[in-house]
Design a protein around this motif. Structure first.
Motif, PDB file in Angstrom:
ATOM      1  N   UNK A 186     128.941  16.980 -44.310  1.00  0.00           N
ATOM      2  CA  UNK A 186     127.882  16.015 -44.597  1.00  0.00           C
ATOM      3  C   UNK A 186     127.014  15.780 -43.365  1.00  0.00           C
ATOM      4  N   UNK A 187     127.646  15.573 -42.218  1.00  0.00           N
ATOM      5  CA  UNK A 187     126.897  15.271 -40.995  1.00  0.00           C
ATOM      6  C   UNK A 187     126.035  16.438 -40.562  1.00  0.00           C
ATOM      7  N   UNK A 188     126.579  17.640 -40.594  1.00  0.00           N
ATOM      8  CA  UNK A 188     125.799  18.805 -40.148  1.00  0.00           C
ATOM      9  C   UNK A 188     124.645  19.071 -41.115  1.00  0.00           C
ATOM     10  N   UNK A 189     124.878  18.917 -42.413  1.00  0.00           N
ATOM     11  CA  UNK A 189     123.790  19.092 -43.377  1.00  0.00           C
ATOM     12  C   UNK A 189     122.706  18.034 -43.167  1.00  0.00           C
ATOM     13  N   UNK A 190     123.103  16.797 -42.892  1.00  0.00           N
ATOM     14  CA  UNK A 190     122.128  15.734 -42.609  1.00  0.00           C
ATOM     15  C   UNK A 190     121.328  16.036 -41.346  1.00  0.00           C
ATOM     16  N   UNK A 191     122.012  16.540 -40.330  1.00  0.00           N
ATOM     17  CA  UNK A 191     121.325  16.912 -39.094  1.00  0.00           C
ATOM     18  C   UNK A 191     120.298  18.012 -39.357  1.00  0.00           C
ATOM     19  N   UNK A 192     120.690  19.021 -40.134  1.00  0.00           N
ATOM     20  CA  UNK A 192     119.760  20.102 -40.448  1.00  0.00           C
ATOM     21  C   UNK A 192     118.561  19.590 -41.228  1.00  0.00           C
ATOM     22  N   UNK A 193     118.802  18.722 -42.193  1.00  0.00           N
ATOM     23  CA  UNK A 193     117.701  18.179 -42.990  1.00  0.00           C
ATOM     24  C   UNK A 193     116.711  17.407 -42.121  1.00  0.00           C
ATOM     25  N   UNK A 194     117.229  16.601 -41.208  1.00  0.00           N
ATOM     26  CA  UNK A 194     116.336  15.854 -40.316  1.00  0.00           C
ATOM     27  C   UNK A 194     115.542  16.796 -39.434  1.00  0.00           C
ATOM     28  N   UNK A 195     116.176  17.841 -38.920  1.00  0.00           N
ATOM     29  CA  UNK A 195     115.488  18.816 -38.081  1.00  0.00           C
ATOM     30  C   UNK A 195     114.392  19.550 -38.852  1.00  0.00           C
ATOM     31  N   UNK A 196     114.612  19.720 -40.150  1.00  0.00           N
ATOM     32  CA  UNK A 196     113.654  20.443 -40.977  1.00  0.00           C
ATOM     33  C   UNK A 196     112.580  19.533 -41.560  1.00  0.00           C
ATOM     34  N   UNK A 197     112.584  18.268 -41.137  1.00  0.00           N
ATOM     35  CA  UNK A 197     111.553  17.348 -41.602  1.00  0.00           C
ATOM     36  C   UNK A 197     111.799  16.759 -42.971  1.00  0.00           C
ATOM     37  N   UNK A 233     133.736  29.330 -52.410  1.00  0.00           N
ATOM     38  CA  UNK A 233     132.473  29.345 -51.682  1.00  0.00           C
ATOM     39  C   UNK A 233     132.450  28.303 -50.543  1.00  0.00           C
ATOM     40  N   UNK A 234     131.552  28.569 -49.581  1.00  0.00           N
ATOM     41  CA  UNK A 234     131.313  27.607 -48.499  1.00  0.00           C
ATOM     42  C   UNK A 234     129.804  27.378 -48.365  1.00  0.00           C
ATOM     43  N   UNK A 235     129.152  27.246 -49.485  1.00  0.00           N
ATOM     44  CA  UNK A 235     127.691  27.255 -49.534  1.00  0.00           C
ATOM     45  C   UNK A 235     127.049  26.223 -48.627  1.00  0.00           C
ATOM     46  N   UNK A 236     127.410  24.952 -48.788  1.00  0.00           N
ATOM     47  CA  UNK A 236     126.758  23.889 -48.027  1.00  0.00           C
ATOM     48  C   UNK A 236     127.146  23.968 -46.556  1.00  0.00           C
ATOM     49  N   UNK A 237     128.417  24.213 -46.293  1.00  0.00           N
ATOM     50  CA  UNK A 237     128.889  24.360 -44.914  1.00  0.00           C
ATOM     51  C   UNK A 237     128.090  25.440 -44.193  1.00  0.00           C
ATOM     52  N   UNK A 238     128.002  26.613 -44.776  1.00  0.00           N
ATOM     53  CA  UNK A 238     127.327  27.726 -44.125  1.00  0.00           C
ATOM     54  C   UNK A 238     125.859  27.416 -43.878  1.00  0.00           C
ATOM     55  N   UNK A 239     125.173  26.902 -44.881  1.00  0.00           N
ATOM     56  CA  UNK A 239     123.746  26.628 -44.726  1.00  0.00           C
ATOM     57  C   UNK A 239     123.497  25.531 -43.697  1.00  0.00           C
ATOM     58  N   UNK A 240     124.327  24.499 -43.713  1.00  0.00           N
ATOM     59  CA  UNK A 240     124.144  23.417 -42.751  1.00  0.00           C
ATOM     60  C   UNK A 240     124.280  23.888 -41.319  1.00  0.00           C
ATOM     61  N   UNK A 279     129.397   9.967 -51.809  1.00  0.00           N
ATOM     62  CA  UNK A 279     130.421  10.085 -50.770  1.00  0.00           C
ATOM     63  C   UNK A 279     130.178  11.281 -49.865  1.00  0.00           C
ATOM     64  N   UNK A 280     128.957  11.780 -49.827  1.00  0.00           N
ATOM     65  CA  UNK A 280     128.655  12.919 -48.977  1.00  0.00           C
ATOM     66  C   UNK A 280     128.676  14.211 -49.750  1.00  0.00           C
ATOM     67  N   UNK A 281     128.965  15.300 -49.048  1.00  0.00           N
ATOM     68  CA  UNK A 281     128.973  16.617 -49.696  1.00  0.00           C
ATOM     69  C   UNK A 281     130.177  17.420 -49.234  1.00  0.00           C
ATOM     70  N   UNK A 282     130.732  18.241 -50.111  1.00  0.00           N
ATOM     71  CA  UNK A 282     131.802  19.150 -49.689  1.00  0.00           C
ATOM     72  C   UNK A 282     131.225  20.416 -49.087  1.00  0.00           C
ATOM     73  N   UNK A 283     132.092  21.203 -48.451  1.00  0.00           N
ATOM     74  CA  UNK A 283     131.669  22.485 -47.896  1.00  0.00           C
ATOM     75  C   UNK A 283     131.235  23.440 -48.991  1.00  0.00           C
TER      76      UNK A 283
END
Length: 513
Positions: free
Chosen positions: A302-313, A250-257, A287-291
Motif C-alpha cells: 500500500x505504501x509503495x503504491x501510494x508513493x508511486x501515485x504521488x510521484x506520478x502526480x 500474481x504480484x501485480x500491484x507489488x511489482x508495479x508499485x 484497508x489498503x491493497x494486497x500485493x
C-alpha cells in the motif's frame, strides 16, 4: 545506453505480463512434485530439482536459508522415487539418480538439524519446517529428523483442525495452505480467486486441488467442487515457467508499485500508461491493497503504491495506512508477528510524497512523520546499516531508510544518513560491487542509489564509490538472472523490480561519470 527507452520497455512488460515476473522457487516446485504429479511439467520440475542441488546435497542460499528449500526438494524426490515418476524421456527417470539426490539431501538436513541451526525469519517458517520434517519422517528412512530448537508440531495441528472444521480462515494463512496436509484438499471454506489462485501460491493451490479435482461428493445433496479455475491457473503458471513455479504469483500491484517508484525517484522520464496508474488507484480499498489477488492487504505494498501515485502526480490520501499503526510502529498487516524497518520507511515515503503535493495536509501528518523518522534512526544498527524481515540483504533495508530519511526526515536525517553511507564505503568490494554473500547487481544498485539520492547530500567520497559501483553495473547489467534475496516461503527475485533498481542506479551513476 538510453535509460529512458530501457525504462519504457520495462514498464511495457508490466502491462504485457500483469501477473508479474518472478524467479522460480525450489520450495514451491518441490511441493508441486509431491501434490500434483499429473500436472503439466512434472518431469521438468523433477529435473529442475535435480540440477539445482548443490554439491553438498543442499538447495538454497547460505546462513540457514537453505533449510526450507532443502526440506521441500528432498521430500519431493523421496516421493517421486517411491511412487515411480514414469519419466520416459528424461534422465530423471533413473531411480538411482533420484535416490542419490534424495540421500544427499537427507545427509545435508541431518548435518544441520543435529546441531543448532539459525532459521531466518521467513513467512510461515514456524509451520513449514515442522510440516516438511514430518513428511520426510513418514518415509521411515533411518533416524527421524529432529525439529530445530523452539519449534514443535502444535501450530501445524491447530491449522489442520481449523481447515478440517470448515471455519473461515485468515487470509494470510491461505498463502501457506499446503501445511494443512490432507485437510487442505478440497477444503470447502477455501475458494480460489477469480483467476484461480489460492493465496497467490502454486503450492497452496496445488494443496487444495491435490487429487480432488476428479472427486465427486460422497454425500447426497452436496454440490461437486468446481476446480476448473484452480487447475487452469496452475496449468498456466507451470506452462509459463516450463515446469518449475514461483513462490508467489500474481504480484501485480507489488511489482508495479516498486518499479514505478524506483524509476520516478531516480528521475527517469518514463512513459507510464494511464491505465496502469488508474489500476493502482483502483487497487486501493478501505484497508489498503494486497500485493496481488489471493493475498491480504499489507502496509508495504500500500505504501509503495501510494508513493508511486504521488510521484506520478495522482496522489491518493495515505490515511488508509493508519489501519496498520500499532502506536509504536506500522505493521505489515494486523496481527503480524515481527517488525519490518523497510515497511516503516515506505510508510514515511507515502506520507512524505503525499504532503509534498498536498501541502495543506502536511500539518495533519506531521506527528506521524516525526514518529517514523525517530523510529528509523533508533533502529539503525551500530555499524550504520539496517536489516529487515522482508529481504536477506541489509543493502535493501539501508536504501529504504536512506531514501525515506533523506527526503522526508527533516533535520533529524543528517547523522543516520552519514553513518549509513560510511558503512557503504566500508563494505564496497574490490570490483566496485556490494553484496551480502557475493557482489550482485541488485545490491550494488541499492548502494549506488543510497550514495547519490537525495542529491543535496553528496560528497566526493560518496560519488567516487558510486562511480565504481556504476562501472560494475555497466559490466554486469546485461545479466537477466539475479540471486534470490527477497523473503517469502523461499527466497525469490522479483525480476522486474530488480531491473528497475538497476536502471535507476545506472541513470544516476551516468550523471556522476
Amino acid at each position: 545506453m538510453n535509460y529512458t527507452r530501457e525504462a519504457d520497455e520495462l514498464v511495457a512488460t508490466l502491462m504485457a505480463r500483469p501477473w508479474g515476473q518472478v524467479s522460480a522457487s525450489i520450495y514451491e516446485t518441490g511441493r508441486l512434485v509431491t501434490l500434483v504429479p499429473w500436472l503439466t511439467g512434472h518431469r521438468e520440475r523433477i529435473e529442475y530439482l535435480l540440477t539445482t542441488q548443490g554439491t553438498d546435497g543442499s538447495w538454497g542460499a547460505p546462513d540457514g536459508y537453505g533449510l526450507v528449500p532443502t526440506l521441500s526438494a528432498t521430500e519431493a524426490l523421496l516421493t517421486a522415487h517411491a511412487t515411480g515418476p514414469q519419466l520416459k524421456t528424461s534422465p530423471a527417470a533413473d531411480p538411482e539418480r533420484l535416490g542419490r539426490a534424495a540421500g544427499k539431501g537427507l545427509d545435508a538436513l541431518r548435518r544441520w538439524l543435529l546441531h543448532p541451526v539459525q532459521v531466518p525469519d521467513m513467512p510461515a517458517v514456524e509451520v513449514i519446517v515442522p510440516f516438511l520434517v514430518a513428511l520426510i519422517n513418514i518415509h521411515h528412512l533411518g533416524e527421524p529428523l529432529p525439529l530445530p530448537a523452539g519449534m514443535d508440531y502444535s501450530r501445524v495441528d491447530r491449522i489442520r483442525q481449523a481447515v478440517a472444521s470448515g471455519v473461515e480462515l485468515p487470509e494470510k494463512l491461505l498463502h501457506a495452505l499446503e501445511v494443512a496436509g490432507p485437510a487442505a484438499g478440497g477444503a470447502r471454506a477455501v475458494r480460489p480467486t477469480a483467476i484461480g489462485t489460492i493465496g497467490a501460491s502454486p503450492a497452496a493451490t496445488a494443496a487444495w486441488l491435490g487429487s480432488v479435482w476428479r472427486r465427486t461428493p460422497d454425500r447426497p445433496g452436496v454440490a461437486p467442487l468446481d476446480t476448473t479455475q484452480a487447475r487452469s491457473h496452475l496449468e498456466a503458471v507451470a506452462t509459463r515457467y516450463g515446469g518449475p513455479v514461483p513462490v508467489g504469483l500474481p504480484i501485480t500491484v507489488f511489482e508495479r508499485g516498486w518499479v514505478l517508484s524506483y524509476l520516478a525517484r531516480a528521475g527517469i522520464p518514463v512513459e507510464v500508461p494511464p491505465e496502469m496508474v488508474a489500476d493502482l488507484r483502483a487497487a486501493m480499498g478501505p484497508s489498503g491493497t494486497p500485493a496481488g489477488p489471493g493475498l491480504p492487504a499489507d502496509a508495504d505494498t500500500t505504501a509503495v503504491a501510494l508513493h508511486a501515485l504521488a510521484r506520478l502526480g495522482m496522489p491518493y490520501d495515505p490515511e488508509i495506512l493508519m489501519a496498520f499503526d500499532t502506536g509504536q510502529h506500522f505493521c505489515t498487516w494486523p496481527g503480524e508477528n515481527g517488525f519490518s524497518i523497510s515497511v516503516n520507511a515506505h510508510v514515511l515515503d507515502a506520507f512524505g510524497a503525499y504532503t509534498a503535493v498536498r501541502p495543506e495536509r502536511a500539518g495533519s501528518y506531521r506527528p506521524v512523520r516525526a514518529r517514523l523518522t525517530a523510529l528509523l534512526a533508533e533502529r539503525q544498527q551500530p555499524d550504520g546499516s539496517w536489516d529487515d524481515r522482508w529481504h536477506a540483504s541489509p543493502y535493501y533495508a539501508t536504501l529504504s531508510c536512506v531514501l525515506a530519511l533523506g527526503e522526508y526526515g527533516g533535520r533529524d536525517r543528517t547523522v543516520p544518513m552519514a553513518r549509513a553511507r560510511d558503512w557503504l564505503l566500508a563494505t564496497q568490494r574490490d570490483d566496485g560491487s556490494w553484496g551480502r554473500w557475493d557482489g550482485t547487481t541488485e545490491e550494488t544498485a541499492y548502494a549506488v542509489q543510497a550514495l547519490l539520492l537525495p542529491g543535496s547530500t553528496r560528497t566526493i567520497r560518496y560519488e567516487r564509490a558510486a562511480s565504481r559501483g556504476h562501472a560494475y553495473l555497466l559490466r554486469a547489467s546485461y545479466m537477466s538472472d539475479h540471486p534470490p534475496l527477497w523473503h517469502d516461503k523461499d527466497l525469490y527475485s522479483p525480476l522486474a523490480v530488480v531491473r528497475a533498481a538497476v536502471l535507476a542506479a545506472l541513470h544516476l551513476g551516468s550523471k556522476v561519470n
